[in-house]
Design a protein around this motif. Structure first.
Motif: not given
Length: 206
Positions: A172, A184, A100-104, A98, A95
Motif C-alpha cells: 500500500h 500485488t 489495492g483495497d483501502e480497507g486492507g 488485500p 485475505d
C-alpha cells in the motif's frame, strides 16, 4: 451514510494506524468522523475502549477464518503438518489485507501499530476470543514441533505476524527508488507460506 458509531470506528482506525494510540486525540477522531466530542464516550466509553473496538472489528473476521481453517485441518488429522498450519494461519491475514483495497490498507496499518506501538492500551486490547485463537495455534504448532521450547515457538509465531504485516503494509506504499515494486497478486501469499513454513520448521536454537 454510515451511522455515527461506524463513522467513529472508520476515523479511529485510520488515525490509530497513522499516528498510534497516544498520537491520536479523541477530538481528532470526532472531527474526522463529523461527530460531536461526546459521541466517543456515548458509544465506546473511552479512547482505550474505542481502540479495542477498532482492533476487534478488523481482526475478528481474520480470527474466525483462522479458526475455521484449523477446524478443517483437525477434522482430517489430529496433527496437521507445519506447512498446512502456516497456510491456515497466514491465508486469512492476506485475505483481510488485500492489495489495492483501502480497507486492507487500513487494516495493515492498524496491525503494524498493534505490533509496534509501546502504549499499554495497544498491548492489552485483546480479549478471550483472540486469546483462544492464539492458544489453539500455539497448541497445534507445539504438537507439530515438539522439540521447540514454548518461548521460541511464540517468538516464531510473532515472526509470522510481522512478516505478513510488513508485506501487506508494503503493497500500500510507494516502493523506495532502488527497490522493486511489491507484487500485488497471489505470489506473496505463496512466498510467505513457503518461507514461514521453513522458518517454523527450523531446528531449535541451541
Amino acid at each position: 451514510m454510515a451511522d455515527t458509531r461506524t463513522q467513529i470506528l472508520d476515523a479511529a482506525e485510520h488515525l490509530f494506524g497513522e499516528r498510534g494510540f497516544h498520537g491520536t486525540s479523541v477530538r481528532a477522531i470526532t472531527d474526522l468522523a463529523g461527530a460531536n466530542l461526546a459521541a466517543v464516550g456515548y458509544h465506546f466509553g473511552s479512547k482505550a475502549d474505542l481502540l479495542a473496538a477498532v482492533a476487534r472489528r478488523a481482526i475478528e473476521p481474520i480470527n474466525a477464518a483462522q479458526n475455521a481453517g484449523l477446524d478443517r485441518l483437525l477434522a482430517e488429522t489430529a496433527d496437521p503438518p507445519v506447512a498446512d498450519l502456516v497456510a491456515a494461519f497466514v491465508g486469512p491475514l492476506f485475505d483481510g489485507m488485500p492489495a489495492g483495497d483501502e480497507g486492507g490498507a487500513r487494516t495493515s496499518r492498524l496491525i503494524m501499530t498493534i505490533l509496534g506501538d509501546p502504549a499499554e492500551e495497544v498491548r492489552t486490547w485483546m480479549g478471550a476470543a483472540e486469546d483462544a485463537v492464539r492458544d489453539r495455534y500455539v497448541a497445534a504448532f507445539g504438537r507439530a514441533l515438539p522439540g521447540l521450547a514454548p518461548e521460541e515457538l511464540w517468538f516464531r509465531m510473532r515472526g509470522i505476524l510481522a512478516v505478513v504485516a510488513v508485506d501487506r503494509a508494503e503493497v500500500h506504499h510507494q516502493p523506495a527508488p532502488d527497490c522493486p515494486a511489491p507484487d500485488t497478486g497471489e505470489a506473496p501469499r505463496r512466498w510467505a507460506i513457503t518461507f514461514l513454513a521453513a522458518a517454523m520448521s527450523a531446528p531449535p536454537t541451541d
